[in-house]
Design an enzyme around this catalytic site. Sequence first.
Site, short mmCIF file in Angstrom:
data_model
loop_
_atom_site.label_atom_id
_atom_site.label_comp_id
_atom_site.label_asym_id
_atom_site.label_seq_id
_atom_site.Cartn_x
_atom_site.Cartn_y
_atom_site.Cartn_z
CB SER A 10 -0.98 0.00 1.36
OG SER A 10 -1.45 1.18 1.43
CE1 TYR B 210 -3.58 -2.82 5.58
CE2 TYR B 210 -3.18 -0.56 5.30
CZ TYR B 210 -3.55 -1.67 4.88
OH TYR B 210 -3.80 -1.81 3.38
#
Length: 268
Positions: free
Chosen positions: A146, A159
């Site tokens: 990401s 995360y």
Amino acid sequence: MANGTGAGGRRTALITGASGGIGLELARLFAAGGYDLVLVARSADKLEELAGELRLQGGAVRVLAKDLAKPESPEEVFRELEAAGVAVDVLVNNAGFATYGPFVEIDLGRELEELQLNVVTLTHLTKKLLPGMLARRRGGVLNLASTAGFQPGPLMAVYYATKAYVISFSEALAEELNGTGVTVSVLCPGPTATGFQRRAGMEASKLFSGMLQVADAAAVARAGYEGFHAGKRIVIPGLINKIGVQSIRLSPRALATRMVKRMQERRR
Ligand SMILES: NC(=O)c1ccc[n+]([C@@H]2O[C@H](COP(=O)([O-])OP(=O)(O)OC[C@H]3O[C@@H](n4cnc5c(N)ncnc54)[C@H](OP(=O)(O)O)[C@@H]3O)[C@@H](O)[C@H]2O)c1
């Protein structure tokens, strides 16, 4: 193409998290590209429905309903494929999820599952499937990270750290495998319209509630599919995300971290 079908017959791609979002779109692209498929996720019904659609392309599609947040699952996947005589040419480590909120308030069990799925399972599956690719001198790994992996992420601390791991691991492995015929790519999307935000309970964050452009899952998947086949190590879909990652690299780390916290806060 550096890494595609052609000489040597049909190839098989295993895609984790293929029941929805970016993984589902990747499965459609691999099927259209002439791959046989192994689809893995928890939702057996959604995988079967997708398998029915993809078999119309003419390839073999196998469904493995597994909870990949369980430590024993990667070994089970490997053994089941071995027993069925399926050789995986391309591993797409796409399954992942996020927890959202102040670290002290988030349930530890959810965070341990997040670490297991986003980091440990991804590493474990790569470990098991890479030797076969090296023996055949073809194929590779496409990992889902990401843009979150390029800086710390207050309010999504675990995360962002899992995605930093995925980028670092993928780049290192790509370099180790240079010249072997096996490639590693890491796809780093920015905010993308899938079920991901709802699952993380973060629809009210400024990041997802209108502050930034949200990409289409099919476009993100296409960038990853094409980037992998072109042998690119890092694929960042979208100009705004590319500029964002470069400007973060040039910014003082503390400033970048503070800016991310502002974007992750809930909209009042
Ligand atoms: N959406 C974004 O904004 C965004 C941005 C950057 C990166 N990413 C990354 O892109 C990847 C795909 O995300 P997405 O947006 O497509 O998310 P999504 O729509 O929530 O889909 C996640 C997929 O992972 C599967 N999955 C979740 N937990 C699992 C488990 N324990 N075992 C097996 N499969 C599991 C889900 O299937 P089941 O529920 O059926 O198991 C689903 O197929 C993730 O790694 C995510 O971190 C997403």
